[in-house]
Motif scaffolding. Structure first.
Motif, short mmCIF file in Angstrom:
data_model
loop_
_atom_site.label_atom_id
_atom_site.label_comp_id
_atom_site.label_asym_id
_atom_site.label_seq_id
_atom_site.Cartn_x
_atom_site.Cartn_y
_atom_site.Cartn_z
N GLY A 63 65.45 16.82 70.30
CA GLY A 63 64.19 16.41 70.89
C GLY A 63 63.89 17.24 72.12
O GLY A 63 64.54 18.26 72.37
N LYS A 64 62.92 16.82 72.91
CA LYS A 64 62.56 17.55 74.13
C LYS A 64 63.73 17.55 75.10
O LYS A 64 64.03 18.54 75.76
CB LYS A 64 61.33 16.92 74.78
CG LYS A 64 60.88 17.62 76.05
CD LYS A 64 59.64 16.99 76.65
CE LYS A 64 59.22 17.71 77.94
NZ LYS A 64 58.03 17.07 78.55
N HIS A 65 64.39 16.41 75.21
CA HIS A 65 65.57 16.27 76.07
C HIS A 65 66.74 15.80 75.20
O HIS A 65 66.58 15.46 74.04
CB HIS A 65 65.30 15.27 77.19
CG HIS A 65 64.13 15.64 78.07
ND1 HIS A 65 64.09 16.79 78.82
CD2 HIS A 65 62.95 15.00 78.28
CE1 HIS A 65 62.93 16.85 79.48
NE2 HIS A 65 62.23 15.77 79.17
N GLY A 66 67.92 15.81 75.79
CA GLY A 66 69.10 15.36 75.06
C GLY A 66 70.02 16.48 74.62
O GLY A 66 71.11 16.24 74.12
N GLY A 67 69.57 17.72 74.80
CA GLY A 67 70.43 18.85 74.48
C GLY A 67 70.34 19.31 73.04
O GLY A 67 69.61 18.74 72.22
N ARG A 68 71.12 20.35 72.73
CA ARG A 68 71.07 20.97 71.41
C ARG A 68 71.80 20.17 70.33
O ARG A 68 71.58 20.36 69.14
CB ARG A 68 71.64 22.39 71.47
CG ARG A 68 70.72 23.39 72.15
CD ARG A 68 71.29 24.79 72.16
NE ARG A 68 72.31 25.00 73.18
CZ ARG A 68 73.61 25.06 72.97
NH1 ARG A 68 74.09 24.95 71.74
NH2 ARG A 68 74.46 25.26 73.96
N HIS A 69 72.71 19.31 70.74
CA HIS A 69 73.45 18.48 69.78
C HIS A 69 73.53 17.04 70.30
O HIS A 69 74.60 16.57 70.69
CB HIS A 69 74.86 19.04 69.54
CG HIS A 69 74.88 20.35 68.83
ND1 HIS A 69 75.10 21.55 69.48
CD2 HIS A 69 74.66 20.66 67.53
CE1 HIS A 69 75.03 22.54 68.60
NE2 HIS A 69 74.76 22.02 67.41
N PRO A 70 72.39 16.32 70.27
CA PRO A 70 72.40 14.93 70.72
C PRO A 70 73.38 14.09 69.90
O PRO A 70 73.63 14.38 68.73
CB PRO A 70 70.96 14.46 70.48
CG PRO A 70 70.15 15.71 70.36
CD PRO A 70 71.07 16.74 69.77
N LEU A 71 73.93 13.07 70.52
CA LEU A 71 74.86 12.21 69.80
C LEU A 71 74.16 11.56 68.60
O LEU A 71 72.98 11.21 68.68
CB LEU A 71 75.42 11.12 70.72
CG LEU A 71 76.26 11.60 71.90
CD1 LEU A 71 76.77 10.40 72.67
CD2 LEU A 71 77.43 12.47 71.43
N PRO A 72 74.87 11.39 67.50
CA PRO A 72 74.26 10.74 66.33
C PRO A 72 73.99 9.26 66.59
O PRO A 72 74.64 8.64 67.44
CB PRO A 72 75.31 10.93 65.24
CG PRO A 72 76.60 11.04 65.98
CD PRO A 72 76.27 11.75 67.26
N ASN A 73 73.05 8.71 65.84
CA ASN A 73 72.82 7.28 65.90
C ASN A 73 74.10 6.56 65.45
O ASN A 73 74.66 6.88 64.39
CB ASN A 73 71.66 6.92 64.97
CG ASN A 73 71.41 5.43 64.88
OD1 ASN A 73 72.11 4.72 64.16
ND2 ASN A 73 70.42 4.95 65.60
N PRO A 74 74.59 5.61 66.23
CA PRO A 74 75.87 4.96 65.89
C PRO A 74 75.91 4.35 64.50
O PRO A 74 76.92 4.47 63.79
CB PRO A 74 76.01 3.89 66.98
CG PRO A 74 75.26 4.44 68.14
CD PRO A 74 74.09 5.14 67.54
N ASN A 75 74.83 3.70 64.08
CA ASN A 75 74.83 3.09 62.75
C ASN A 75 74.81 4.14 61.64
O ASN A 75 75.48 3.99 60.62
CB ASN A 75 73.63 2.15 62.60
CG ASN A 75 73.76 0.91 63.46
OD1 ASN A 75 74.86 0.43 63.71
ND2 ASN A 75 72.63 0.39 63.93
N ASP A 76 74.06 5.22 61.87
CA ASP A 76 74.00 6.29 60.87
C ASP A 76 75.36 6.93 60.67
O ASP A 76 75.82 7.13 59.53
CB ASP A 76 72.99 7.36 61.29
CG ASP A 76 71.55 6.87 61.21
OD1 ASP A 76 71.31 5.81 60.61
OD2 ASP A 76 70.67 7.54 61.78
#
Length: 273
Positions: A63-76
């Motif tokens: 996304g715009k923020h969160g970096g190049r490898h944002p943490l995955p959705n925990p449930n996913d």
């Protein structure tokens, strides 16, 4: 239940290939060629191992923020763990790569972040396994459905607000895990801005292993971190929250459990500049 271990040897894994409580995960990946890891897995992998991709599985969309490898959705990610037979707090997961723990440590950290501490990294990686003459195959194992209900350990992660608020405290150390020339801003081949977060000290992640992807001995891990051992909190980052996990593994090997991941890391920090 297998005892949690941080590192397992090729011989240990070979002796436990048929253990139904051991789940092996291939984490090979290339930032320069994102399809390479999957291709390598399809060509040859440790017998019985499943593949998880850094971009598709171990991260969420950028996304715009969160970096190049944002943490995955925990449930996913919990569903993906269950789909390869990982049973929450029961299975011992062994992760491997061919990049000095760069991607295997991401899985190691993610599982612990979700409350599953029964996870280890394969010493020597895939090359060490091959060098030892142990079996490889191109056969993808049958799906083994497990049960995985994520319990997020929020204390293991920090965001940009927490970093800004805490990084200048005398009790807190901010660690940059990137190569020293990137830390110093002398070169930047990935992110749009060079440099480091003000106040950060540099502990390059590749110092955790030798050139053959074998972890350096535990006494050396302790010596590596001895200047930070009295800190109350160690905030660790890299370019995108991936190789910082190698340093978090190193801290645990040194007996220091105060490390927290700045998940967005430098790529998130500069998105606000």
């Amino acid at each position: 239940m297998p005892n949690p271990q941080f590192i397992v040897s090729p011989v240990w894994l070979f002796e436990h290939l048929e253990d139904p409580q051991v789940v092996i995960v291939d984490c090979r990946f290339s930032l320069a060629d994102p399809q390479l890891g999957q291709q390598q897995y399809q060509t040859s992998h440790i017998e019985g191992s499943y593949y998880l991709d850094l971009n598709r599985d171990l991260s969420s969309p950028i996304g715009k923020h969160g970096g190049r490898h944002p943490l995955p959705n925990p449930n996913d990610i919990a569903n993906k763990f269950a789909a390869i037979g990982i049973n929450y707090r029961k299975s011992l997961v062994v992760a491997y790569d061919d990049s000095r723990f760069a991607f295997a440590a991401r899985l190691w950290w993610l599982l612990r972040y979700l409350g599953h501490e029964q996870v280890a990294v394969l010493d020597g990686g895939f090359a060490g396994w091959q060098k030892a003459g142990y079996p490889v195959t191109n056969v993808v194992p049958h799906t083994q459905i497990g049960t995985f209900v994520a319990q997020v350990q929020t204390e293991k992660v920090v965001d940009i607000t927490a970093v800004k608020n805490r990084k200048d405290s005398h009790e807190v150390v901010l660690v940059d895990s990137r190569e020293s020339d990137r830390y110093r801003g002398e070169q930047e081949s990935i992110d749009k801005i060079a440099g480091h977060i003000p106040g950060a000290v540099n502990y390059p992640w590749h110092e955790v292993t030798d050139s053959s992807s074998y972890v350096i001995p535990q006494p050396e891990q302790r010596r590596r971190w001895e200047k930070l051992a009295t800190a109350e909190e160690i905030l660790v980052y890299c370019g995108s929250g991936v190789t910082a996990c190698v340093n978090l593994l190193s801290l645990e090997l040194a007996g220091i459990s105060k490390g927290k991941l700045y998940a967005g890391s430098w790529s998130d920090w500069i998105s606000y500049l």
